[in-house]
Write a protein that holds these residues in place. Structure first.
Motif, mmCIF file in Angstrom:
data_model
loop_
_atom_site.group_PDB
_atom_site.id
_atom_site.type_symbol
_atom_site.label_atom_id
_atom_site.label_comp_id
_atom_site.label_asym_id
_atom_site.label_seq_id
_atom_site.Cartn_x
_atom_site.Cartn_y
_atom_site.Cartn_z
ATOM 1 N N LEU A 1 -2.174 -30.546 -32.677
ATOM 2 C CA LEU A 1 -1.367 -31.401 -33.543
ATOM 3 C C LEU A 1 -1.941 -32.808 -33.509
ATOM 4 O O LEU A 1 -2.179 -33.379 -32.437
ATOM 5 C CB LEU A 1 0.087 -31.426 -33.060
ATOM 6 N N GLY A 2 -2.145 -33.387 -34.692
ATOM 7 C CA GLY A 2 -2.728 -34.722 -34.748
ATOM 8 C C GLY A 2 -1.909 -35.753 -34.002
ATOM 9 O O GLY A 2 -2.445 -36.666 -33.386
ATOM 10 N N VAL A 3 -0.587 -35.589 -34.036
ATOM 11 C CA VAL A 3 0.288 -36.568 -33.404
ATOM 12 C C VAL A 3 0.208 -36.498 -31.883
ATOM 13 O O VAL A 3 0.647 -37.409 -31.193
ATOM 14 C CB VAL A 3 1.745 -36.357 -33.883
ATOM 15 N N LYS B 1 7.202 -33.031 -31.254
ATOM 16 C CA LYS B 1 5.938 -33.459 -31.848
ATOM 17 C C LYS B 1 5.590 -32.618 -33.072
ATOM 18 O O LYS B 1 5.035 -33.125 -34.058
ATOM 19 C CB LYS B 1 4.818 -33.365 -30.810
ATOM 20 N N GLN B 2 5.921 -31.330 -33.016
ATOM 21 C CA GLN B 2 5.621 -30.439 -34.141
ATOM 22 C C GLN B 2 6.399 -30.862 -35.380
ATOM 23 O O GLN B 2 5.852 -30.890 -36.497
ATOM 24 C CB GLN B 2 5.960 -29.006 -33.750
ATOM 25 N N ASN C 1 7.533 -33.859 -36.027
ATOM 26 C CA ASN C 1 6.936 -35.110 -36.497
ATOM 27 C C ASN C 1 5.658 -34.854 -37.289
ATOM 28 O O ASN C 1 5.420 -35.475 -38.333
ATOM 29 C CB ASN C 1 6.630 -36.025 -35.313
ATOM 30 N N GLN C 2 4.834 -33.917 -36.789
ATOM 31 C CA GLN C 2 3.572 -33.638 -37.475
ATOM 32 C C GLN C 2 3.817 -33.032 -38.848
ATOM 33 O O GLN C 2 3.072 -33.320 -39.802
ATOM 34 C CB GLN C 2 2.712 -32.705 -36.626
ATOM 35 N N GLU C 3 4.835 -32.204 -38.961
ATOM 36 C CA GLU C 3 5.165 -31.630 -40.268
ATOM 37 C C GLU C 3 5.537 -32.728 -41.262
ATOM 38 O O GLU C 3 5.136 -32.679 -42.435
ATOM 39 C CB GLU C 3 6.326 -30.641 -40.106
ATOM 40 N N ASN D 1 2.324 -34.543 -42.171
ATOM 41 C CA ASN D 1 1.508 -33.750 -43.091
ATOM 42 C C ASN D 1 2.038 -33.817 -44.516
ATOM 43 O O ASN D 1 1.265 -33.871 -45.481
ATOM 44 C CB ASN D 1 1.468 -32.295 -42.621
ATOM 45 N N ASN E 1 -0.854 -43.708 -34.029
ATOM 46 C CA ASN E 1 -1.318 -42.375 -34.396
ATOM 47 C C ASN E 1 -0.960 -42.009 -35.829
ATOM 48 O O ASN E 1 -1.786 -41.489 -36.580
ATOM 49 C CB ASN E 1 -0.715 -41.349 -33.426
ATOM 50 N N VAL E 2 0.279 -42.284 -36.240
ATOM 51 C CA VAL E 2 0.732 -41.896 -37.582
ATOM 52 C C VAL E 2 -0.050 -42.648 -38.654
ATOM 53 O O VAL E 2 -0.573 -42.057 -39.601
ATOM 54 C CB VAL E 2 2.244 -42.150 -37.735
ATOM 55 N N GLN F 1 -3.561 -41.442 -38.993
ATOM 56 C CA GLN F 1 -3.678 -40.207 -39.762
ATOM 57 C C GLN F 1 -3.563 -40.464 -41.262
ATOM 58 O O GLN F 1 -4.311 -39.899 -42.066
ATOM 59 C CB GLN F 1 -2.597 -39.214 -39.334
#
Length: 555
Positions: free
Chosen positions: A18-20, A55-56, A58-60, A63, A291-292, A295
């Motif tokens: 996950l990028g985050v 975190k998942q 947040n990553q969604e 994205n 991080n956000v 990305q």
């Protein structure tokens, strides 16, 4: 070491982490690591945990934001891009006129502060990889541990997977606070109005100090002054500090990381030196670009500060005004900490801490008392009082919430602040972080005119601000008073609450309405940093910033 090896010596293939959650290898002591292997270990160790689920999610969201950003970018015409570049070039010209190279700003950062304090008091830890915190979350790590990818804000159970021999020492904030006061006494000798960013770092403007030394016939350079300051810190605390010297705070903070640990770096106060320094700098090196944002900008092909300039038209067209303004300042190496003193005009003062998850009400109340006492000391040092108390808390499921209450009068009394914050504390929840913030600030000389505390936000404070949905729904008439007098209160006039996040939404419907708005507003800022003017192809009801401009012009 047995059972594990320094990850900088091994390589492995790329992972789909996950990028985050990916390791930020731009921090001191994190260079040259096998980030692919570290990211793989982090993801495998955290899968199934609440940390990973958080975190998942947040990553969604990130994205989805990236998809919208790319869709909006694909629809831009050459005419729009040309106009966007024209607008940014005009703004760059105005910013150049504001460039201040007359000040000498220093950013001082204690080296692995919490870990260094523990090593000082327990020398046998010196040669061991160690971190401060708990299995739930680490607050810092020493440089030995960083070679394995162990860092601050990482759950301790994941850190143990990266480095099985890691020694985790419980936090001792009273001790760190006392050491921080010793360090700040040294700062005050060089700039009595220094700006403490946290317990272990501060910004100082030593311009006047250098002038005074010269006038007294004891002239010294900025480098000599900072060398002397760091020596005094070492003598007082037996701890080392690193420092950066530059024309503004943004650059000084980057410079303080150049020669860590126990070093310093001087950036010459000329435009040529600044532009040469900034051009190839990774954007993640800039404070405020996390991080956000990394990305989001990476989706547009932006990874260095030079890229921010080269793609300035996209930043103008796809991001909020406060965001593209800040990005352009970064590209030009222009900060807001300097001769104009804008960064000293605070909107709020806060203290927060992370701890092991607990639902013990007395223990949480005690933490609030400690935070409020520290906050009161900061307010006293800054010569400020406040009227709005905010309690921030993070649950064991990593959900962040805030609650706000309004005091009847300005104060910096720690007991009053603690009582107000404790009244906002939820019952029965397992918490892992608490923070107390004071806003609606005024100085004693301004008491009675609370609106004086509502100065225009600096660009750093506006970084990635959004126009929250509630603000769009309700904008009060400009003539509405920013505050109520004591006479208004005695007449029974309704108390007007102002959102301390967006600073524009107000309500007289009470604290419940305010708290509901703040949660919405804060979550927008955390998860959607840029103003939501970027749209997907299917969102025909929304228009990009330039679309609206063209339509208005056509009418």
């Amino acid at each position: 070491m047995a059972g594990n090896s320094d990850v900088s010596t091994e390589k492995c293939g790329p992972t789909e982490s996950l990028g985050v959650m990916k390791l930020n290898d731009h921090k001191a002591g994190m260079q040259g690591l096998d980030t692919a292997k570290i990211n793989q270990i982090i993801e495998e160790a955290s899968k199934g945990s609440q940390f990973y689920q958080h975190k998942q999610k947040n990553q969604e969201r990130i994205n989805a934001k990236i998809a919208n950003l790319k869709a909006s970018c694909a629809k831009l015409t050459e005419e729009q891009k040309k106009l966007g570049r024209f607008k940014m070039d005009n703004l760059a010209g105005k910013l150049e006129l504001m460039r201040d190279l007359s000040r000498t700003i220093v950013h001082v950062d204690m080296d692995a502060f919490y870990a260094a304090v523990e090593i000082r008091d327990c020398p046998e830890l010196k040669t061991k990889p160690m971190a401060v915190g708990s299995s739930a979350m680490l607050t810092t790590s020493n440089y030995h541990a960083r070679r394995f990818g162990v860092r601050a804000a990482m759950p301790g159970f994941i850190a143990k997977k990266l480095c099985p021999e890691l020694v985790i020492v419980p936090t001792n904030f009273p001790k760190y606070t006392e050491v921080s006061r010793q360090v700040q006494k040294v700062f005050a000798d060089y700039d009595p109005e220094f700006s403490a960013a946290s317990l272990d770092e501060a910004y100082l403007d030593i311009t006047d100090f250098l002038v005074a030394r010269k006038d007294a016939g004891a002239e010294m350079t900025a480098a000599e002054a900072v060398e002397e300051m760091r020596a005094k810190i070492l003598e007082s605390t037996q701890l080392t500090a690193s420092a950066g010297i530059a024309p503004n705070g943004m650059l000084a903070k980057v410079c303080s990381d150049k020669n860590k640990p126990n070093g310093q770096f001087v950036l010459e106060n000329t435009r040529e030196a600044v532009m040469e320094f900034i051009k190839d700098l990774p954007i993640r090196k800039i404070s405020g670009i996390g991080n956000v944002t990394e990305q989001l900008l990476g989706a547009l092909g932006v990874s260095t500060c030079r890229d921010l300039w080269d793609k300035r038209e996209l930043l103008y067209l796809l991001f909020s005004e406060s965001s593209y303004d800040y990005f352009l300042r970064v590209a030009l190496g222009i900060g807001s900490f300097g001769g104009d003193g804008s960064e000293r005009e605070r909107k709020s003062v806060s203290c927060e801490t992370t701890f092991r998850s607990t639902s013990d009400h007395e223990e949480l109340c005690d933490i609030i008392r400690q935070l409020s006492a520290d906050l009161a000391r900061d307010l006293e040092r800054l010569g400020l009082t406040g009227r709005s108390v905010t309690l921030k808390y993070k649950t064991d499921k990593f959900d962040v919430k805030t609650r706000i209450t309004q005091l009847m009068s300005q104060t910096r009394d720690g007991a009053v602040i603690a009582k107000a914050a404790q009244s906002l504390l939820p019952v029965g929840l397992h918490l892992r972080l608490l923070g107390v913030r004071m806003s609606q600030l005024t100085s004693p000389a301004e008491t009675g005119n609370n609106s004086a505390g509502r100065k225009q936000r600096t660009l750093d404070e506006l970084l990635l601000a959004v126009e929250c949905p509630a603000r769009k729904k309700r904008k009060l008439d400009a003539q509405v008073s920013n505050s109520l007098t004591e006479a208004d209160l005695t007449r029974g006039a309704p108390l007007l609450f102002t959102c301390p996040v967006c600073h524009s939404w107000r309500t007289s419907d009470g604290e419940v309405a305010l708290n509901s708005h703040v949660d919405e507003c804060l979550n927008q800022q955390v998860l959607y940093p840029e103003q939501q003017s970027t749209t997907s192809a299917g969102c025909s009801s929304s228009q990009s910033k330039l679309d609206r401009y063209v339509i208005r012009r056509a009418k």
